[in-house]
Design an enzyme around this catalytic site. Structure first.
Site, mmCIF file in Angstrom:
data_model
loop_
_atom_site.group_PDB
_atom_site.id
_atom_site.type_symbol
_atom_site.label_atom_id
_atom_site.label_comp_id
_atom_site.label_asym_id
_atom_site.label_seq_id
_atom_site.Cartn_x
_atom_site.Cartn_y
_atom_site.Cartn_z
ATOM 1 N N LYS A 211 -62.479 -1.726 -5.349
ATOM 2 C CA LYS A 211 -61.491 -0.791 -5.899
ATOM 3 C C LYS A 211 -60.267 -1.546 -6.402
ATOM 4 O O LYS A 211 -59.789 -1.308 -7.519
ATOM 5 C CB LYS A 211 -61.080 0.233 -4.843
ATOM 6 N N LYS B 188 -49.918 -6.978 -4.870
ATOM 7 C CA LYS B 188 -51.077 -6.770 -3.986
ATOM 8 C C LYS B 188 -52.372 -6.911 -4.776
ATOM 9 O O LYS B 188 -53.321 -7.555 -4.331
ATOM 10 C CB LYS B 188 -51.021 -5.400 -3.332
#
Length: 148
Positions: free
Chosen positions: A91, A22
């Site tokens: 992030k 991811k």
């Protein structure tokens, strides 16, 4: 009940593998947004319509999901409602950089992408759609000679 974040599900390995993939995927998406915006801005500055530029890119080897989906759906349409925020992308980029550092893997392009996404926290803001990272880059391509 959990809802899938993607239409596809791919087994990539044992525990933790999905998280790393991811992060790798979001790193590529973040980089593609920057590079596609720069390519479209360059073409626009030379007088090429952005939609025509994307059509050319998407029929060549430079295409990506960003040029095929993000740009038509959210960037050129100026809808910017993909459902993923700049703050979340920032992030994930920090997490990808930290993972590479923990693995002892120097990745200077990843570092440059992280820096580019964090260069101006006000444009776009963390709450903005992540596709807005393209806005200041594309604005440079649309400037006329007298506005530079």
């Amino acid at each position: 009940m959990l809802e899938a974040m993607s239409a596809k599900r791919t087994h990539v390995g044992g525990p933790g593998s999905g998280h790393v993939v991811k992060l790798a995927n979001n790193y590529l998406c973040a980089a593609h947004l920057l590079t596609t915006a720069e390519a479209v801005a360059m073409a626009a500055k030379a007088g090429v319509d952005p939609a025509a530029c994307l059509a050319g890119l998407n029929s060549g080897s430079g295409r990506s999901a960003v040029s095929e989906v993000n740009f038509p759906e959210w960037v050129l349409s100026e809808r910017f409602d993909s459902g993923f925020t700049t703050g979340l992308m920032r992030k994930d980029l920090r997490l990808a950089r930290d993972a590479a550092e923990q693995l002892g893997l120097p990745l200077p392009l990843l570092q440059a992408v992280v820096e580019a996404w964090h260069a101006n926290p006000e444009q776009p803001t963390d709450s903005d759609d992540f596709n807005h990272i393209t806005t200041p880059i594309l604005a440079r391509g649309s400037q006329t000679e007298g506005n530079q």
